[in-house]
Structure formats: structure tokens, C-alpha cells
Design a protein around this motif. Sequence first.
Motif, PDB file in Angstrom:
ATOM      1  N   PHE A   1       0.827  -1.200   0.000  1.00 31.94           N
ATOM      2  CA  PHE A   1       0.000   0.000   0.000  1.00 31.94           C
ATOM      3  C   PHE A   1       0.858   1.245   0.000  1.00 31.94           C
ATOM      4  CE2 PHE A   1      -3.022  -2.971   0.191  1.00 31.94           C
ATOM      5  CZ  PHE A   1      -3.952  -2.997   1.218  1.00 31.94           C
ATOM      6  N   ARG A   2       2.169   1.054   0.054  1.00 33.30           N
ATOM      7  CA  ARG A   2       3.050   2.179  -0.198  1.00 33.30           C
ATOM      8  C   ARG A   2       4.166   1.652  -1.079  1.00 33.30           C
ATOM      9  NH1 ARG A   2       6.834   2.664   4.698  1.00 33.30           N
ATOM     10  NH2 ARG A   2       7.195   4.677   3.763  1.00 33.30           N
ATOM     11  N   GLU A  24       0.359   4.524  -7.906  1.00 34.83           N
ATOM     12  CA  GLU A  24      -0.146   5.869  -8.186  1.00 34.83           C
ATOM     13  C   GLU A  24      -0.239   6.650  -6.877  1.00 34.83           C
ATOM     14  OE1 GLU A  24      -1.117   2.947  -9.338  1.00 34.83           O
ATOM     15  OE2 GLU A  24      -2.564   3.116 -10.966  1.00 34.83           O
ATOM     16  N   GLY A  25       0.279   7.875  -6.887  1.00 31.43           N
ATOM     17  CA  GLY A  25       0.164   8.715  -5.697  1.00 31.43           C
ATOM     18  C   GLY A  25       1.157   8.406  -4.584  1.00 31.43           C
ATOM     19  N   HIS A  26       1.981   7.364  -4.724  1.00 36.32           N
ATOM     20  CA  HIS A  26       2.916   7.016  -3.642  1.00 36.32           C
ATOM     21  C   HIS A  26       4.076   7.996  -3.582  1.00 36.32           C
ATOM     22  CE1 HIS A  26       1.749   2.480  -3.371  1.00 36.32           C
ATOM     23  NE2 HIS A  26       0.822   3.283  -2.915  1.00 36.32           N
ATOM     24  N   GLY A  27       4.481   8.353  -2.370  1.00 35.70           N
ATOM     25  CA  GLY A  27       5.619   9.235  -2.216  1.00 35.70           C
ATOM     26  C   GLY A  27       6.415   8.875  -0.988  1.00 35.70           C
ATOM     27  N   SER A  28       7.666   9.317  -0.952  1.00 38.38           N
ATOM     28  CA  SER A  28       8.489   9.060   0.220  1.00 38.38           C
ATOM     29  C   SER A  28       8.397  10.262   1.158  1.00 38.38           C
ATOM     30  CB  SER A  28       9.951   8.853  -0.185  1.00 38.38           C
ATOM     31  OG  SER A  28      10.533  10.110  -0.510  1.00 38.38           O
ATOM     32  N   SER A  29       8.930  10.096   2.357  1.00 43.99           N
ATOM     33  CA  SER A  29       9.081  11.233   3.253  1.00 43.99           C
ATOM     34  C   SER A  29      10.321  12.009   2.794  1.00 43.99           C
ATOM     35  CB  SER A  29       9.302  10.729   4.672  1.00 43.99           C
ATOM     36  OG  SER A  29      10.387   9.821   4.661  1.00 43.99           O
ATOM     37  N   ARG A  87      12.586  14.618  -1.282  1.00 42.08           N
ATOM     38  CA  ARG A  87      11.386  13.788  -1.263  1.00 42.08           C
ATOM     39  C   ARG A  87      11.179  13.319  -2.693  1.00 42.08           C
ATOM     40  NH1 ARG A  87       7.067  13.943   1.993  1.00 42.08           N
ATOM     41  NH2 ARG A  87       7.074  16.165   2.533  1.00 42.08           N
ATOM     42  N   GLU A  89       8.443  11.352  -5.256  1.00 41.92           N
ATOM     43  CA  GLU A  89       7.028  10.968  -5.335  1.00 41.92           C
ATOM     44  C   GLU A  89       6.622  10.595  -6.752  1.00 41.92           C
ATOM     45  OE1 GLU A  89       4.508  14.227  -3.507  1.00 41.92           O
ATOM     46  OE2 GLU A  89       6.262  15.391  -4.151  1.00 41.92           O
ATOM     47  N   SER A  92       1.737  10.712 -10.491  1.00 37.52           N
ATOM     48  CA  SER A  92       0.718  10.280 -11.440  1.00 37.52           C
ATOM     49  C   SER A  92      -0.414   9.564 -10.717  1.00 37.52           C
ATOM     50  CB  SER A  92       1.330   9.332 -12.472  1.00 37.52           C
ATOM     51  OG  SER A  92       0.307   8.774 -13.280  1.00 37.52           O
ATOM     52  N   PRO A  96       1.831   3.637 -12.557  1.00 35.56           N
ATOM     53  CA  PRO A  96       2.846   3.304 -11.555  1.00 35.56           C
ATOM     54  C   PRO A  96       4.233   3.704 -12.081  1.00 35.56           C
ATOM     55  CG  PRO A  96       2.060   1.313 -12.653  1.00 35.56           C
ATOM     56  CD  PRO A  96       1.307   2.458 -13.252  1.00 35.56           C
TER      57      PRO A  96
END
Lengths: 137, 313
Positions: A1-2, A24-29, A87, A89, A92, A96
Motif C-alpha cells: 500500500f506504499r 499511483e500517488g505514492h511518495g516518500s518522506s 522527497r 514521489e 501520477s 505506476p
Amino acid sequence: FRYTRNLVDNGNGKFNLMILCWGEGHGSSIHDHTDSHCFMKILQGNLKETLFEWPEKKGNGEMTKKSERVLRENQCAYINDSIGLHRVENISHTEPAVSLHLYSPPFDTCNTFDQRTGHKHKVTMTFYSQYGERTVC
Amino acid sequence: LPAGLSQWFPALEVLDVSGTGLAEMGAELLSLPCLHTLLAKNNRLGGPGSLPQGLGQAPLARSLRVLNLSGNRFAEVPPALLRLHGLRSLSLGGNRLHGIPPDIQELQSLEFLYLGGNFITAIPPELAKLPSLRYLVLCDNKIQSIPPQLAQLHSLRSLSLHNNLLTYLPREILNLVHLEELSLRGNPLVVRFVRDLTYNPPSLQELAGRTVKTRNVPYAPSDLPESLVRYLSLASNCPNPKCGGVYFDSCVRQIKFVDFCGKYRLPLMHYLCSPECSSPFSSASQSSTSQSESDSEDEASVAAHRMQKVLLG
């Protein structure tokens, strides 16, 4: 989920080579790189990289953005702690993304930063899979 | 879609027509009895005719499990889509949605809902009526507040709220026991204490609803119009441990900062059913004992400790 970190090669202890898979939409800190070199190549899709300045010692304000760019397929990027923090990310909502990362020397802890305050927190990084085998935590 | 599709490929299970410029999908879909995955992202869908008429009666309504309509031009969720009662995964990312229809609750099998990258301003409490929802993506929208009822999504494991217009979260968010991931960056979360005790007096409907709930007045769906049955099911419990009250829309709001082990201060909004109710967290409450205050503080910090893993991931 991440996004998942999938170890491919540990270079006899000299480096970590891994593939990151971003939904889609996943990003790191926002994170640092524990005094190591970090190379990144986009294998599929696009990733946005936002660079930040290191926060002040007693940081208590919004972190300063240095720059941002969108890395396209086959583009490469490099970062280390003297350059700054970043960061990464997948912005999109339809595609993916997949990236190849090389860290030398290898490291398994780093600091993550709260963009609003600059406060940092040490985290241990884990692998979703290693050499093709799912890592069970 | 080519006419005759179902005659050539009657056993079709997966259909991917992404990136083909499709503006309409018609009756050709209705006679595909085995179709469980339909991918139609990056097309020109969104106008009338995007989905065929009679979808509710077609075998597709029960067989379709995965529907990806991301990267199209939908300005609203097409009502026909809500007839797909077998749907487990729905993506409408990167469209032009301004809202989520309350009837989204018809998709009772939904586990994965991706609505990132739209223009959504509010979340209907009915979204909380999806018992199997595990993964909810609402990032990159224009959402200003999260309804407290969302805490009823007991299957929720991942909630993506980054890049919205949230200034606080409902305190009830701490009740999501299975939540493993929560993204909140890029929201204008308040960082200073805000004393906001606005209170709109309750409507007659609200007062009647509160009485029905707190006095346990029995009712059956046949006694009331469906809209009122739904309204009654959206009651929230007053967090004041000394009050057994419920509220619907009318409540007192107070922002309390919950400290995540000195690293993050999350502004949580909690709702009380009336100004007479004292907050479980309020240091200015006269009637609550120090015991109940510290109990509530403990409850919040235990939940905050669990959530700490979530925020820092």
C-alpha cells in the motif's frame, strides 16, 4: 500500500542495489542519505524529486524547498547529504513508476523530516523483498 | 468498442482498452458474462454514454471486480457505476470529480477506492458505510474536512490524504485500529492552539434524531422514509465519558493537539454534543474529575503512540 523496496544485489557489502516500485500517488518522506552516495534511475513512469535545505539546528519552521523536477524514463539523479535532502514521489494518478537505486556504502537507517517543522526522526528502512523473495517482517 | 465483442470472446475475463481515445462504452459490455477486470484509463470517457444503459441488470453488475477509469474526464461518478455491486476495486484518479455521491455506499464489496487527483471538496459520511474498504486514496483534492463517521471504516488499512486543504482531523481518527498508513503532508494543518467554540443550535430533525437514539426508541425501516433511516444511522457518540449523548450535524468543536511523542503535533478536532458537555480533554472543565481527564489523555496518547508508526512511515 506504499512504495516497495526490493533488494537486487548487495555488492559484497559495498553497495545496495534495489528496485523501488511506486503505485499511483505514492511518495516518500523527506529523508537524508546517511553519508552515502545515492544514484537513482527511472526505469518506468515518472518521479518528482523535491530538494530541501537541511533545517536549522533548532529548526522550528517550515523547511525550505530548494528545487523540484520531474525525472522521466531512463533519466538519472544523484544525491548525498552535502547536496541536501529530498522527497521522491510518483505524482501520477494513472501510472505506476519503477526506479533503480544504488546506495554506496549501504545503509539501513536514515532520518525522515517533517516538512512543517524540520524535526527529524531516525527510521530503519526495510525491504519488501530481497533477491526475489518476499521479506517477512 | 467493436460490436460483436461478446460473440467473438464470450469467455473474456480481462479487457484493457486504456489509452485508446475511447469516449463511450456501450452495450457490447453487457453480454460479457465472465468479465471481472475492465481497464479503461487515459481515455475520453466522462460524457453521457461512457457506461452502457442497463448495467444494473447485466451479468457485469455481479461479475466485475476491478474497474479502472483513471485519467478520463468524469465530472461526477456516473450513477450506472454504482450498480456494479460486485466491484472490489475502483479507480477514478485524475478525473474532474467535484464530489462523491452518498450512494457510493451501494458498492458494499469495495476494498480499494482511488479518488486522488480530482477536485473533491467534501467527503460524504456515507463513505464510511463500506465495511470492506481497506485502501482509500483521497490525495491531491480540495478536501477541507474529514467527517468523524469515517472512523467507522474498521477495515481501513491505508488512508491517503496528502495535498488537500485540511486544517485539522477529527479526533475519531484515532479509533481506526487497523490503520497502518496515513499520509497528511501538504495540508495547512493548524500548528497553534485555536480556541473555536462555534455552536450552531440543532435543527428540529437533529433534536428528534438525538431523542430517538438516546432513548432507544424502536423503529423499523418500514416506519420511516429511507432518508431518515439513513440519517439515524449516521449518529456520532459524544466523546465526553460522562455524557451518553449523540449528535448528527450540530456540535461544539474544539481543537486539541495530540502530541506524538514530542515529534508531531496533530491537531485533532473533537465534537461535543452541546456547550454544556465538558470535553474529555479540556483543562477548563469544572465538572470532570482529574481522574477522567487523565484517562482520556491516556486513551489519546495510547492511540497516538500506535498512530505514530503510521505517520512516520
